[in-house]
Design a protein around this motif. Structure first.
Motif, PDB file in Angstrom:
ATOM      1  N   LEU A   1      51.647 105.763  28.692  1.00 44.02           N
ATOM      2  CA  LEU A   1      50.481 104.318  28.587  1.00 44.02           C
ATOM      3  C   LEU A   1      51.838 104.113  29.708  1.00 44.02           C
ATOM      4  CD1 LEU A   1      50.205 102.482  24.763  1.00 44.02           C
ATOM      5  CD2 LEU A   1      48.868 103.599  26.354  1.00 44.02           C
ATOM      6  N   GLU A   2      51.733 104.035  30.292  1.00 39.53           N
ATOM      7  CA  GLU A   2      52.546 103.832  31.414  1.00 39.53           C
ATOM      8  C   GLU A   2      51.619 102.959  32.754  1.00 39.53           C
ATOM      9  OE1 GLU A   2      52.941 106.907  30.323  1.00 39.53           O
ATOM     10  OE2 GLU A   2      55.099 107.006  30.474  1.00 39.53           O
ATOM     11  N   LYS A   3      50.229 103.734  32.667  1.00 40.44           N
ATOM     12  CA  LYS A   3      49.428 102.767  33.604  1.00 40.44           C
ATOM     13  C   LYS A   3      48.254 101.863  33.270  1.00 40.44           C
ATOM     14  CE  LYS A   3      49.733 107.537  36.184  1.00 40.44           C
ATOM     15  NZ  LYS A   3      48.803 108.215  37.124  1.00 40.44           N
ATOM     16  N   ARG A   4      48.773 101.256  31.962  1.00 42.42           N
ATOM     17  CA  ARG A   4      47.857 100.305  31.271  1.00 42.42           C
ATOM     18  C   ARG A   4      48.570  99.133  30.710  1.00 42.42           C
ATOM     19  NH1 ARG A   4      44.739  99.145  26.315  1.00 42.42           N
ATOM     20  NH2 ARG A   4      45.932 100.809  25.271  1.00 42.42           N
ATOM     21  N   VAL A   5      48.436  98.363  30.969  1.00 43.92           N
ATOM     22  CA  VAL A   5      48.290  96.940  30.583  1.00 43.92           C
ATOM     23  C   VAL A   5      47.667  97.000  28.937  1.00 43.92           C
ATOM     24  CG1 VAL A   5      48.369  94.304  30.518  1.00 43.92           C
ATOM     25  CG2 VAL A   5      49.035  95.811  33.080  1.00 43.92           C
ATOM     26  N   ALA A   6      48.281  96.331  28.320  1.00 48.86           N
ATOM     27  CA  ALA A   6      47.818  96.217  26.883  1.00 48.86           C
ATOM     28  C   ALA A   6      46.731  94.990  27.251  1.00 48.86           C
ATOM     29  CB  ALA A   6      48.918  95.640  25.800  1.00 48.86           C
ATOM     30  N   ARG A   7      45.736  94.868  26.107  1.00 53.18           N
ATOM     31  CA  ARG A   7      44.325  94.208  25.603  1.00 53.18           C
ATOM     32  C   ARG A   7      44.935  93.185  25.430  1.00 53.18           C
ATOM     33  NH1 ARG A   7      39.607  97.502  25.410  1.00 53.18           N
ATOM     34  NH2 ARG A   7      40.050  99.034  27.490  1.00 53.18           N
ATOM     35  N   VAL A   8      45.550  91.951  24.996  1.00 54.54           N
ATOM     36  CA  VAL A   8      45.913  90.417  23.995  1.00 54.54           C
ATOM     37  C   VAL A   8      45.385  89.742  24.243  1.00 54.54           C
ATOM     38  CG1 VAL A   8      48.396  89.492  23.913  1.00 54.54           C
ATOM     39  CG2 VAL A   8      48.486  91.135  24.838  1.00 54.54           C
ATOM     40  N   ARG A   9      44.246  89.732  22.549  1.00 53.44           N
ATOM     41  CA  ARG A   9      43.934  88.298  22.796  1.00 53.44           C
ATOM     42  C   ARG A   9      44.315  87.497  22.691  1.00 53.44           C
ATOM     43  NH1 ARG A   9      39.054  91.256  24.042  1.00 53.44           N
ATOM     44  NH2 ARG A   9      39.036  93.645  23.321  1.00 53.44           N
TER      45      ARG A   9
ATOM     46  N   PHE B   1      37.699  96.615  18.624  1.00 50.01           N
ATOM     47  CA  PHE B   1      38.281  95.438  19.341  1.00 50.01           C
ATOM     48  C   PHE B   1      39.158  94.433  19.340  1.00 50.01           C
ATOM     49  CE2 PHE B   1      34.971  99.025  21.141  1.00 50.01           C
ATOM     50  CZ  PHE B   1      35.736  99.085  21.628  1.00 50.01           C
ATOM     51  N   MET B   2      39.519  93.651  18.170  1.00 53.24           N
ATOM     52  CA  MET B   2      39.781  92.619  17.612  1.00 53.24           C
ATOM     53  C   MET B   2      41.040  92.224  18.262  1.00 53.24           C
ATOM     54  SD  MET B   2      39.594  90.623  15.108  1.00 53.24           S
ATOM     55  CE  MET B   2      40.383  89.005  14.335  1.00 53.24           C
ATOM     56  N   THR B   3      42.237  94.119  18.705  1.00 57.64           N
ATOM     57  CA  THR B   3      43.500  93.779  19.391  1.00 57.64           C
ATOM     58  C   THR B   3      43.180  94.888  20.374  1.00 57.64           C
ATOM     59  OG1 THR B   3      45.710  93.915  19.433  1.00 57.64           O
ATOM     60  CG2 THR B   3      44.647  94.952  18.054  1.00 57.64           C
ATOM     61  N   ASP B   4      44.541  95.449  21.003  1.00 54.64           N
ATOM     62  CA  ASP B   4      44.251  96.276  21.705  1.00 54.64           C
ATOM     63  C   ASP B   4      43.316  97.945  21.433  1.00 54.64           C
ATOM     64  OD1 ASP B   4      45.252  97.254  24.398  1.00 54.64           O
ATOM     65  OD2 ASP B   4      45.490  98.946  23.418  1.00 54.64           O
TER      66      ASP B   4
ATOM     67  N   TYR C   1      50.675  98.140  20.592  1.00 53.09           N
ATOM     68  CA  TYR C   1      50.600  98.359  21.670  1.00 53.09           C
ATOM     69  C   TYR C   1      50.804  96.687  21.718  1.00 53.09           C
ATOM     70  CZ  TYR C   1      50.295  98.728  26.751  1.00 53.09           C
ATOM     71  OH  TYR C   1      50.730  98.697  28.663  1.00 53.09           O
ATOM     72  N   ALA C   2      49.316  95.612  21.492  1.00 51.87           N
ATOM     73  CA  ALA C   2      49.388  94.942  21.350  1.00 51.87           C
ATOM     74  C   ALA C   2      50.582  93.481  21.057  1.00 51.87           C
ATOM     75  CB  ALA C   2      48.079  94.235  20.996  1.00 51.87           C
ATOM     76  N   GLY C   3      51.061  94.461  20.491  1.00 53.50           N
ATOM     77  CA  GLY C   3      52.062  93.637  19.143  1.00 53.50           C
ATOM     78  C   GLY C   3      53.681  93.511  20.368  1.00 53.50           C
ATOM     79  N   THR C   4      53.786  94.898  20.766  1.00 54.01           N
ATOM     80  CA  THR C   4      54.710  95.112  21.505  1.00 54.01           C
ATOM     81  C   THR C   4      54.500  94.136  22.855  1.00 54.01           C
ATOM     82  OG1 THR C   4      55.026  97.505  20.395  1.00 54.01           O
ATOM     83  CG2 THR C   4      55.889  96.719  22.544  1.00 54.01           C
ATOM     84  N   TYR C   5      53.423  94.062  23.516  1.00 53.64           N
ATOM     85  CA  TYR C   5      53.243  93.460  24.758  1.00 53.64           C
ATOM     86  C   TYR C   5      53.387  92.093  24.549  1.00 53.64           C
ATOM     87  CZ  TYR C   5      51.496  91.914  29.021  1.00 53.64           C
ATOM     88  OH  TYR C   5      51.100  91.293  30.356  1.00 53.64           O
ATOM     89  N   GLN C   6      52.797  91.624  23.282  1.00 55.75           N
ATOM     90  CA  GLN C   6      52.963  90.234  22.740  1.00 55.75           C
ATOM     91  C   GLN C   6      54.500  89.466  22.813  1.00 55.75           C
ATOM     92  OE1 GLN C   6      49.963  87.870  22.596  1.00 55.75           O
ATOM     93  NE2 GLN C   6      51.796  86.912  22.857  1.00 55.75           N
ATOM     94  N   ARG C   7      55.102  89.967  22.263  1.00 60.27           N
ATOM     95  CA  ARG C   7      56.715  90.084  22.008  1.00 60.27           C
ATOM     96  C   ARG C   7      57.463  89.755  22.884  1.00 60.27           C
ATOM     97  NH1 ARG C   7      56.092  93.359  17.164  1.00 60.27           N
ATOM     98  NH2 ARG C   7      57.073  95.439  18.756  1.00 60.27           N
ATOM     99  N   TYR C   8      56.993  90.744  24.021  1.00 57.36           N
ATOM    100  CA  TYR C   8      58.062  90.739  25.709  1.00 57.36           C
ATOM    101  C   TYR C   8      57.091  89.458  25.829  1.00 57.36           C
ATOM    102  CZ  TYR C   8      57.897  91.975  30.404  1.00 57.36           C
ATOM    103  OH  TYR C   8      57.842  91.908  31.533  1.00 57.36           O
ATOM    104  N   VAL C   9      55.572  89.763  26.389  1.00 53.83           N
ATOM    105  CA  VAL C   9      55.227  88.512  27.194  1.00 53.83           C
ATOM    106  C   VAL C   9      55.901  87.195  26.384  1.00 53.83           C
ATOM    107  CG1 VAL C   9      53.140  86.744  27.642  1.00 53.83           C
ATOM    108  CG2 VAL C   9      53.469  89.215  27.922  1.00 53.83           C
ATOM    109  N   ASP C  10      55.860  86.637  24.770  1.00 55.18           N
ATOM    110  CA  ASP C  10      56.655  85.747  24.748  1.00 55.18           C
ATOM    111  C   ASP C  10      58.261  85.743  25.103  1.00 55.18           C
ATOM    112  OD1 ASP C  10      54.153  85.110  23.335  1.00 55.18           O
ATOM    113  OD2 ASP C  10      54.821  85.490  21.259  1.00 55.18           O
TER     114      ASP C  10
END
Length: 482
Positions: free
Chosen positions: A152-160, A307-310, A315-324
């Protein structure tokens, strides 16, 4: 946050008033010889004593009236001297309260303690940011590892966002309610309880149809996006299970509608038998509509779950932890920098107040010394005036006494009254010459200005130190140093 306690004490002490007194405009009111002569009845007493030849011609001491005049004048002198001493004590107290030596000593101490207080807060902030930066680094590495393992290196997670998530949840609830009402209307035809009974059965079908589909999509079918073959199999099985559920459940509901219209007992076994023997054998067009509507509601729930999340699970949960963690670190750093700015500005404001306070006290010191000099001069003039009043009163008495006498006057009548002067001793141990004080204040101001520069330099170093953490624990391609 350091409070610059020593600096604050110095700042407050310079803002306080150094006295609580009131200066009178006329500290030594002059004596009026004419009024005093009348009040003491000098002329009458002089005439009476003169007729009696008092004092005697050979008298060497002053008589009673003369002594009263002298005592009155010298009493006024002593009262004035008492006032002068009180004023001099007040001036001395005010000069001591200016406490230039103490303030200069405090300035020297604050030059070190203020910077140390500031650096202590910088260290505290750096330690806190260090922890948060490590947390950010950990979540960054977790995200990077997740991307590499799953391609998934070339795609950003879809975070709602929270609002979007709640809207999707509400959409599922709306599907459940709408399908329950629609199915209830269709099922009411063959139900003994009418619409109420139909809605009861409809809710059971709708709950399994909508909620079951939503959960299968969210936790099962999305596994098809996984790179793991085993998880893909789970996703494929979930997809087949949904297809079977959507068709079988909605066909069962359609057959239930038709059978319940004619049969009263054993409806469940009859529905199962019809599903096995003739699943598509629906006689009523409304039953086909009911079946198609149920499938559409199931598809809507499926899409909402997918489409509730990524689409890629986790992926969305991991990305959200990073963003937080990233936002938390950035917010904490901004908070720390703003806090240091407030400390620096508060420090510099107090320094400016101290500089102004020293200049104000220098002027006050000069004013006190001038007032003291003026008061001493006024007392000297007052003693001269009292001596003049004493001479005038004695002259009036002796002139009237001499005119009424029949014998020779005493020799001391020709002697001029000379009042004993009270000597003024001024304690100048706390005095500062204006030149010395000006030079010392300029030195203190230079030290304080240098202290302001050191605090500003410490602030710049602190900001640089905070940014150094970005390089010590640098992020990967997920993000650049904030």
């Amino acid at each position: 946050m350091p409070k610059f306690e020593s600096l604050t004490r110095l700042y407050d002490s310079l803002r306080e008033s150094s006295h609580d007194f009131r200066i009178t405009t006329d500290p030594f009111p002059p004596l009026d010889p004419e009024k005093l002569a009348k009040s003491m009845e000098i002329e009458r007493k002089a005439a009476e004593n003169g007729k009696a030849n008092i004092p005697a011609g050979n008298a060497r001491e002053l008589d009673e009236v003369e002594r009263a005049i002298v005592e009155r004048v010298e009493s006024q002198r002593d009262d004035a001297f008492q006032i002068l001493e009180e004023q001099l004590n007040t001036y001395a107290t005010r000069l001591r309260n200016l406490d230039f030596d103490g303030h200069f000593s405090q300035i020297e101490m604050t030059n070190h303690s203020s910077v140390e207080d500031f650096q202590a807060d910088v260290t505290k902030g750096r330690d806190e940011l260090f922890i948060r930066r490590k947390d950010l680094k950990a979540t960054d590495e977790e995200l990077e590892d997740f991307r590499k393992r799953n391609g998934l290196e070339k795609r950003v997670a879809r975070v709602r966002g929270s609002l979007e998530t709640w809207l999707k949840v509400l959409f599922v609830a709306l599907l459940l309610i709408v399908e329950t009402v629609v199915n209830g209307i269709y099922l009411a035809k063959g139900n003994d309880s009418g619409l109420v009974g139909g809605i009861g059965y409809a809710f059971g079908f709708a709950f399994v149809n909508v909620i079951g589909t939503f959960l299968l999509a969210l936790f099962g079918i999305r596994q098809l996006n996984r790179r793991s073959f085993t998880l893909k199999i789970i996703g494929f099985i979930s997809l087949l299970l949904w297809i079977a559920l959507a068709i079988a459940l909605n066909l069962a509901m359609a057959h239930y509608r038709e059978i319940s219209a004619t049969a009263v007992d054993n409806i469940g076994p009859l529905v199962r038998q019809r599903l096995v023997s003739d699943p598509l054998g629906l006689a009523d067009i409304d039953s086909f509509v009911l079946f198609a509507g149920g499938v559409l509601f199931s598809i809507a729930a499926l899409l909402d779950g997918l489409f509730m999340t990524d689409p890629y699970p986790g992926y969305a949960g991991t990305y959200q932890r990073y963003v937080d963690a990233r936002d938390d670190y950035a917010a904490e750093r901004e908070h720390r920098v703003e806090g240091l700015k407030d400390i620096r500005d508060d420090h510099n404001e107090k320094i400016e107040g101290i500089i102004q306070g020293l200049s104000k006290r220098r002027k006050e010191c000069a004013a006190i010394i001038d007032a003291r000099t003026r008061m001493t001069k006024l007392f000297g003039e007052h003693q001269t005036q009292l001596e003049s009043v004493g001479r005038k009163l004695l002259a009036i008495y002796r002139e009237e006494n001499r005119a009424a006498r029949t014998e020779e006057e005493p020799k001391h009548f020709k002697a001029q009254y000379k009042m004993e002067r009270r000597k003024v001793i001024i304690d100048t141990s706390d005095d500062w010459s204006d030149k010395d004080l000006s030079e010392r204040i300029q030195t203190a101001q230079a030290e304080l200005s240098a202290q302001m520069k050191r605090i500003s330099k410490a602030f710049e170093d602190a900001v640089s130190a905070y940014h150094e953490l970005d390089h010590i624990y640098s992020e990967t391609i997920n993000g650049s140093p904030a």
